[in-house]
Design a protein around this motif. Structure first.
Motif, PDB file in Angstrom:
ATOM      1  N   UNK A   1      47.823  38.231  33.113  1.00 23.85           N
ATOM      2  CA  UNK A   1      47.121  39.350  32.808  1.00 23.85           C
ATOM      3  C   UNK A   1      46.456  38.936  31.422  1.00 23.85           C
ATOM      4  N   UNK A   2      47.179  38.321  30.261  1.00 25.79           N
ATOM      5  CA  UNK A   2      46.884  37.858  29.041  1.00 25.79           C
ATOM      6  C   UNK A   2      45.982  36.720  29.202  1.00 25.79           C
ATOM      7  N   UNK A   3      46.055  35.857  30.323  1.00 25.63           N
ATOM      8  CA  UNK A   3      45.087  34.834  30.411  1.00 25.63           C
ATOM      9  C   UNK A   3      43.733  35.284  30.836  1.00 25.63           C
ATOM     10  N   UNK A   4      43.830  36.197  31.954  1.00 24.96           N
ATOM     11  CA  UNK A   4      42.671  36.656  31.995  1.00 24.96           C
ATOM     12  C   UNK A   4      41.880  37.548  31.059  1.00 24.96           C
ATOM     13  N   UNK A   5      42.337  38.196  30.087  1.00 22.44           N
ATOM     14  CA  UNK A   5      42.190  38.950  29.012  1.00 22.44           C
ATOM     15  C   UNK A   5      41.454  37.851  27.952  1.00 22.44           C
ATOM     16  N   UNK A   6      42.212  36.953  27.886  1.00 24.51           N
ATOM     17  CA  UNK A   6      41.561  35.786  27.069  1.00 24.51           C
ATOM     18  C   UNK A   6      40.618  35.286  27.439  1.00 24.51           C
ATOM     19  N   UNK A   7      40.181  34.698  28.471  1.00 23.03           N
ATOM     20  CA  UNK A   7      39.150  34.344  29.341  1.00 23.03           C
ATOM     21  C   UNK A   7      37.880  35.192  29.153  1.00 23.03           C
ATOM     22  N   UNK A   8      38.246  36.377  29.624  1.00 20.31           N
ATOM     23  CA  UNK A   8      37.119  37.361  29.619  1.00 20.31           C
ATOM     24  C   UNK A   8      36.604  37.574  27.993  1.00 20.31           C
ATOM     25  N   UNK A   9      37.257  37.646  26.934  1.00 21.30           N
ATOM     26  CA  UNK A   9      37.192  37.674  25.735  1.00 21.30           C
ATOM     27  C   UNK A   9      36.487  36.591  25.136  1.00 21.30           C
ATOM     28  N   UNK A  10      36.670  35.473  25.553  1.00 21.97           N
ATOM     29  CA  UNK A  10      36.111  34.258  25.473  1.00 21.97           C
ATOM     30  C   UNK A  10      34.686  33.851  25.947  1.00 21.97           C
ATOM     31  N   UNK A  11      34.457  34.179  27.158  1.00 24.00           N
ATOM     32  CA  UNK A  11      33.104  34.354  27.664  1.00 24.00           C
ATOM     33  C   UNK A  11      32.088  35.128  27.167  1.00 24.00           C
TER      34      UNK A  11
END
Length: 489
Positions: free
Chosen positions: A301-311
């Motif tokens: 969940x944290x990885x997905x959140x970081x990726x979404x934020x980064x994109x």
């Protein structure tokens, strides 16, 4: 580059002003049937150095205009008015109307009220117009011809902001198209005076990034077998920072020498700059969450959140960088709504980022304190203090910028570049602090995540690095020796 000039208040102000007129400030502008609406204005504003005030250079500063105005109506009557003046004379042009707005054109109602002399013309203090050294004014008449030309060079004898107005106040003139070229040159080149500070800034920043990279690579190469994954990420981000500052320097120097932007260079620089800032934010978030330090990895969940934020951050940041360059130094039509759309999300994302950083820091420090891991906890204390001081300084810079730009922006044109470059310098300092705290060293395993146990039970990551102890609870063996017990989160 750019970066985020005046944030929310100036975003709204820029969007509002752009609906009334069009402005640019740059070295060379090529007009190709650029329109001016009936009762409309196009102007350029550029900061200029007088020859004796410039830090370097021996070129006599001047502004040259070679333009042709084409009417789009069949009427033979009409005129267009040209004004070139120092900003201190802006108060003598137009008049203050409702809501403290400045109006340029004289209307029949104002003429009857005695506010101005002739409707359909620019409102000017006639006493000023008599002195062409203070305010240069010229009226071009359409007398049966479909176009009229204007060719003039103005020498700059006083440093400051200069305006070039093309005003169409006569409704009978209708819409106009502009063809031709305008050129502004300072003693050192085409870069405007308010941006000259970027040249030494990027030279120094590139030099500092090169030193940081060398200082980091020496221990990293020496202890690379013990390095953690996030330390490899730090190496890549420092290299990206060096590339970004070098490309920004190349872009500024090229523009200063040629007066035009090179779109491929702008795109490449913007791409690297946005990638550096995005990856730096993601690395800081991951470190604050304890990635590779207090935990082996992050939850999905944290990885997905970081990726979404980064994109999302990358998209809006790159869009804002590109719009900023094109708006300042080209005649590309930029919709005010697009300016607002690109900058407002960045303000929200940066607010989320800072809040996320401090929440993650708090949770990680609480975990390390509960585990009595003094070594790692001390490192996070250093990071928390650094981020706290950085936040206070950033807020102070925002307040200072709002005060300076809101109350006396035109008086401080020589330091505008400092407000833009502060954020790059701040990012560099944070990068230095992180590199210093988690630099590779002989006892690197004390500062990274590791699980100790039997050789069969050792959990080794795909980089071949044993993962570090997260719990310091102790078991006593029969022989009276102590062995650490591994606790996996």
């Amino acid at each position: 580059m750019m970066q985020m000039r005046g944030v929310a208040r100036r975003v709204l102000l820029l969007a509002f002003l752009s609906t009334l007129c069009t402005f640019v400030h740059c070295g060379i502008l090529d007009y190709n049937e650029v329109p001016i609406p009936a009762v409309g204005l196009r102007y350029e504003r550029t900061s200029m150095y007088a020859l004796g005030d410039a830090p370097i250079g021996s070129i006599h500063p001047h502004a040259t205009f070679d333009l042709t105005f084409l009417k789009n109506t069949k009427a033979t009557a009409g005129h267009v008015e040209i004004l070139f003046f120092h900003i201190k004379e802006l108060k003598n042009i137009g008049y203050r109307g409702p809501a403290y707005r400045r109006y340029l054109c004289c209307t029949p109602e104002l003429e009857k009220a005695g506010t101005c002399h002739k409707s359909g013309t620019v409102v000017i203090n006639t006493a000023v117009v008599k002195d062409p050294n203070i305010l240069n004014y010229q009226r071009l008449e359409f007398q049966g011809d479909t176009n009229v030309t204007f060719s003039k060079q103005y020498n700059i004898t006083e440093s400051g902001l200069y305006y070039f107005f093309v005003v169409n106040c006569d409704e009978a003139t209708g819409t106009l198209d502009i063809d031709g070229t305008t050129l502004w040159i300072n003693p050192y080149g085409y870069l405007e005076a308010s941006e000259f500070g970027f040249i030494p800034f990027y030279i120094v920043l590139t030099f500092l990034f090169a030193i940081l990279l060398v200082v980091w690579l020496i221990p990293f190469y020496r202890y690379h077998e013990q390095s953690a994954t996030f330390q490899r990420f730090i190496t890549g981000i420092i290299a990206l920072g060096l590339a970004e500052s070098a490309l920004s320097l190349a872009e500024v120097l090229h523009y200063n020498a040629n007066g035009h932007l090179v779109l491929p260079l702008v795109v490449v620089t913007g791409t690297v700059d946005t990638l550096w800032r995005t990856s730096g934010r993601l690395l800081l978030l991951a470190v604050c969450m304890g990635y590779g330090i207090s935990r082996r990895g992050l939850h999905k969940a944290l990885i997905v959140a970081l990726v979404v934020f980064g994109v999302i951050y990358y998209f809006f940041s790159f869009l804002a960088e590109l719009i900023d360059d094109l708006q300042d130094k080209t005649l590309y039509p930029i919709n005010p709504a697009l300016v607002f759309f690109s900058l407002m999300p960045l303000i929200v994302l940066d607010s989320i980022f800072f809040a996320w950083v401090f929440v993650a820091l708090f949770l990680t420090m609480r975990t390390l304190q509960a585990q009595n891991d003094r070594h790692k906890f001390r490192l996070y204390v250093y990071l928390a203090v650094t981020m706290g001081i950085g936040l206070v300084l950033s807020l102070a810079m925002i307040v200072l910028e709002e005060v300076a730009m809101g109350m006396a922006a035109d008086e401080y044109w020589g330091v505008w570049w400092i407000f833009d470059s502060w954020w790059q310098f701040f990012s560099f300092v944070i990068m230095c602090i992180i590199a210093l705290i988690w630099r590779p060293r002989p006892d690197n395993n004390r500062y990274v995540y590791q699980v100790l146990g039997s050789s069969e039970d050792n959990e080794v990551d795909r980089d071949g690095i044993e993962l570090s102890v997260v719990s310091h609870s102790v078991d006593t063996t029969e022989e009276g020796t102590q062995s650490p017990t591994a606790t996996v989160n």
